[in-house]
Design a protein around this motif. Structure first.
Motif, mmCIF file in Angstrom:
data_model
loop_
_atom_site.group_PDB
_atom_site.id
_atom_site.type_symbol
_atom_site.label_atom_id
_atom_site.label_comp_id
_atom_site.label_asym_id
_atom_site.label_seq_id
_atom_site.Cartn_x
_atom_site.Cartn_y
_atom_site.Cartn_z
ATOM 1 N N ASP A 13 0.819 -1.209 0.000
ATOM 2 C CA ASP A 13 0.000 0.000 0.000
ATOM 3 C C ASP A 13 0.853 1.259 0.000
ATOM 4 O O ASP A 13 1.771 1.392 0.808
ATOM 5 C CB ASP A 13 -0.914 0.006 1.235
ATOM 6 N N ASP A 44 -4.581 -0.143 -5.802
ATOM 7 C CA ASP A 44 -5.078 -0.079 -4.432
ATOM 8 C C ASP A 44 -5.210 -1.498 -3.883
ATOM 9 O O ASP A 44 -5.785 -2.374 -4.545
ATOM 10 C CB ASP A 44 -6.436 0.619 -4.395
ATOM 11 N N PRO A 45 -4.689 -1.761 -2.685
ATOM 12 C CA PRO A 45 -4.656 -3.151 -2.200
ATOM 13 C C PRO A 45 -6.032 -3.775 -2.015
ATOM 14 O O PRO A 45 -6.235 -4.948 -2.345
ATOM 15 C CB PRO A 45 -3.896 -3.050 -0.873
ATOM 16 N N THR A 62 -3.350 -7.692 3.270
ATOM 17 C CA THR A 62 -2.592 -6.484 2.979
ATOM 18 C C THR A 62 -1.278 -6.551 3.731
ATOM 19 O O THR A 62 -1.240 -6.938 4.893
ATOM 20 C CB THR A 62 -3.375 -5.229 3.409
ATOM 21 N N LEU A 76 -1.158 -2.168 5.070
ATOM 22 C CA LEU A 76 -1.920 -0.962 4.811
ATOM 23 C C LEU A 76 -1.450 0.133 5.765
ATOM 24 O O LEU A 76 -1.275 -0.107 6.955
ATOM 25 C CB LEU A 76 -3.403 -1.245 5.030
#
Length: 413
Positions: free
Chosen positions: A38, A69-70, A88, A91
């Motif tokens: 991210d 975008d993750p 993720t 993030l």
């Protein structure tokens, strides 16, 4: 030891065909998870030192690269996979609105069948915080307050939180995650990150040089977890592999890479690490690497990197405890019709085919009944009550009724 794939949403993985093929490939070759990185923006020039590379720059100093975008990438991957964990890694939590993020992550977890792990971190790039409009200072407390808010929104139907950076009353955010919550993995390689993982984390995601550098952090986690009354053994540790993977196409070089990776994995396993993440690689190189690792660690498409002597596939989404520890029971699968399905696929598909055959047979019988051909009996044609002349198609309008409306046009007999 389990293996996952890191950085799947960057460079070529940020585009649709590569994203779908990468997610499917990870599941096919037995990797248990895919991890998306991210950054909302990357400043063209920045002075902040990247703490995880000797050069002080991420991506070797490159700033112009595709990075999807993750959460969007993981949602895309969820639609083309069935079992792989969607995570993720990590993030930048202080840059996100916790209420919006809670809704996004819970929705993704529900739509993916409870496969989401949320890796979070405080962030390091001050210029990015400035661009986004979030203060860089005190981002650690903001991070912890947001974790509190996320869990409250996932747990309570009417959530109320009153902290320094998150305040709301009777907030309803539905749907809730499948298992009552999403595992929160704390990222960072500092002692402060280890203390945070011990206090509030379901997992730990450190970027360290090796097992020797990780051991002191794990001791901190255990101390903090004991002080908070938590089970330190339930905190999963996921470590990115920092070795050189160039040259996987060459057989001799690949064997050397596998030997080094195996030594590192064994060292991590000895101190309690549960998962190692391999940087995203081209498909052929990744297949070859997984094939070599499967001989040593039993990574197959049926086990997803977990020992196969566990229970069957029916517990894949039901037995994950509320603490957020991922299910350790593998999904026994077979390959049928070029699709990954459950171990009872053959019986289920046989039942479906038989059901369709019976349905088709009943449909044909019903059609014969309607047409009078049921059981081979031909229904007699209804007799005509009176003879009607066919319509006169030669006249305009094509119907005999026009002659009644226009007597002058009636044909003389």
């Amino acid at each position: 030891m389990r293996f996952g794939l890191l950085g799947v949403n960057s460079f070529y993985g940020a585009h649709p065909a590569a994203a779908a093929s990468t997610a499917r490939l990870a599941e096919e070759i037995g990797l248990d998870s895919v991890w998306a990185i991210d950054h909302v923006v990357v400043p063209a020039t920045y002075e902040t030192t990247y703490p995880y590379d000797e050069s002080g720059k991420m991506m070797g100093g490159e700033v112009e690269f595709d990075l999807a975008d993750p959460l969007i990438w993981l949602a895309y991957a969820a639609a083309v996979t069935e079992r792989v964990i969607l995570a993720t890694g990590v993030l930048v939590l202080p840059q996100r609105n916790p209420l919006v993020l809670a809704k996004q992550v819970a929705s993704l977890d529900v739509l993916s069948g409870g496969r989401v792990h949320l890796g979070v971190g405080v962030g390091w790039l001050e210029e990015e915080f400035t661009a986004v409009g979030v203060p860089f200072a005190d981002r650690g407390r903001r991070h912890d307050d947001y974790v509190t808010a996320l869990r409250a929104l996932w747990r309570d139907t009417k959530a109320t939180v009153d902290t320094t950076y998150a305040t709301f009353t009777d907030a309803v955010s539905l749907p809730h995650p499948v298992n009552g919550g999403v595992p929160i993995v704390i990222g960072g390689g500092s002692e402060r990150a280890a203390r945070r993982a011990g206090r509030i984390g379901d997992g730990f995601f450190p970027t360290v040089a090796g097992p020797d550098a990780l051991q002191p952090l794990l001791a901190i986690i255990r101390t903090e977890a004991d002080a908070a009354g938590r089970d330190a053994d339930a905190i999963e540790v996921t470590v990115p592999y920092g070795g050189d993977l160039t040259g996987l196409d060459d057989g001799t070089r690949r064997r050397a890479i596998v030997d080094e990776l195996s030594r590192t994995a064994d060292g991590y396993a000895a101190i309690g690490v549960t998962r190692i993440l391999i940087p995203a690689q081209p498909a052929d190189a990744l297949r070859a690497l997984a094939a070599d690792l499967s001989d040593r660690y039993g990574i197959t498409d049926a086990t997803i990197g977990v020992p196969s002597q566990r229970c069957d596939s029916r517990c894949d989404s039901r037995c994950r405890p509320a603490t957020g520890v991922s299910c350790r029971h593998p999904i026994q699968t077979i390959t049928a019709c070029r699709k990954r399905v459950r171990h009872n696929t053959k019986e289920r598909f046989t039942h479906v085919r038989e059901t369709r055959r019976q349905s088709s047979r009943h449909h044909r019988r019903f059609q014969r009944h309607r047409s009078g051909h049921s059981h081979g009996v031909r229904r007699p044609r209804r007799p005509r009550l009176h003879h009607r002349s066919p319509p006169d198609r030669t006249r305009q309008g094509g119907h005999r009724d026009r002659a009644q409306r226009h007597p002058g046009s009636r044909r003389r007999r």
